[in-house]
Design an enzyme around this catalytic site. Structure first.
Site, short mmCIF file in Angstrom:
data_model
loop_
_atom_site.label_atom_id
_atom_site.label_comp_id
_atom_site.label_asym_id
_atom_site.label_seq_id
_atom_site.Cartn_x
_atom_site.Cartn_y
_atom_site.Cartn_z
N HIS A 191 0.86 -1.19 0.00
CA HIS A 191 0.00 0.00 0.00
C HIS A 191 0.90 1.24 0.00
CE1 HIS A 191 -3.96 -1.88 1.72
NE2 HIS A 191 -3.49 -2.53 0.68
N GLU B 156 0.98 3.89 1.80
CA GLU B 156 1.49 4.29 3.12
C GLU B 156 2.68 3.43 3.54
OE1 GLU B 156 -1.66 3.47 2.26
OE2 GLU B 156 -3.06 4.13 3.79
N CYS C 110 -6.03 1.73 5.95
CA CYS C 110 -6.59 0.45 6.41
C CYS C 110 -5.92 0.10 7.75
CB CYS C 110 -6.35 -0.65 5.38
SG CYS C 110 -4.63 -1.23 5.32
N CYS D 209 -2.04 -0.44 7.51
CA CYS D 209 -1.26 0.80 7.41
C CYS D 209 -1.37 1.62 8.69
CB CYS D 209 -1.74 1.60 6.20
SG CYS D 209 -1.37 0.77 4.64
#
Lengths: 150, 150
Positions: free
Chosen positions: B54, B56, B84, B87
């Protein structure tokens, strides 16, 4: 008993190696759908200067790279400590079939306590979870490590 | 308004680049304690065959590598979508000071819904969180992307 969980034994060996290198002693093993080990790792947070380098994350990343897919369907994960919320969510994203873990983690776990990732409606895949596998050995490695740091 | 959040504008550019390469369009920027950009990235889950890639996570990992520390104290994160649970937990581990996010994520978020990572007692660092920054632009990029996939 031990012979029933050879992969957890490998994960414990990883945890012991982590302790020797000054990393929080948690080890993990990812097993493919055919039963072969895809990856084994221990925490590398300090060594790699990477706050995301938990044992589970490392085996998931390596396994996905090896299989050429971000989904690890049919794969099982063995880890010596209850996964944290970060790792539990990664396990869900990767569609891992089954998670075997050793000791429970009252303070930092994300499965039986805290975020309880696999119980959230926002979690779209829930692996089968089997805890307490060789948990005394896993807990002892952690306890000895933190005692030596005091 | 837009000029107040140049880093979010950069994160939106990243999200647009993600969409062009078939990745879920989320972008992130990590800013160091001195105000300089440490890392900018977008989701690379499909491209890298990595369920943990992801936006992040990628900027946290790159920032930590650059600073030579698994802790990103004094750093701020800009991300176009509510993080999420994976993260959010990584953000907490990294001790990020402040999180600015764009659109809320009712289905997959881990901050305002679901695991609500920063509200858990097992989360030992809570960043300051400011949501809704340029959220219409962030939401539109996501909506257009998923509409094009149908």
């Amino acid at each position: 008993m031990i012979d029933d969980f050879p992969h957890m034994r490998t994960a414990l060996d990883q945890a012991e190696a982590a302790a020797r290198s000054g990393e929080v002693p948690v080890g993990a093993v990812l097993v493919g759908p055919d039963g072969a080990v895809l990856a084994a790792a221990h925490n590398l947070v300090v060594t790699q200067h990477d706050p995301t380098a938990h044992a589970e994350m490392l085996v998931i990343r390596e396994g996905a790279r090896k299989l050429g897919s971000e989904r690890l369907e049919g794969c099982d994960l063995y880890v010596t400590l209850e996964p944290c919320a970060m790792c539990a969510q990664a396990i869900a994203f990767a569609r891992i079939r089954r998670v075997y873990y050793g000791a429970e983690d009252e303070k930092g776990g994300g499965v039986t306590v805290g975020a309880r990732i696999f119980n959230q409606k926002t979690t779209h895949h829930r692996p089968e979870v089997i805890g307490g596998i060789l948990d005394r050995q896993a807990g002892k490695i952690l306890k000895d490590f933190f005692a030596s740091k005091r």
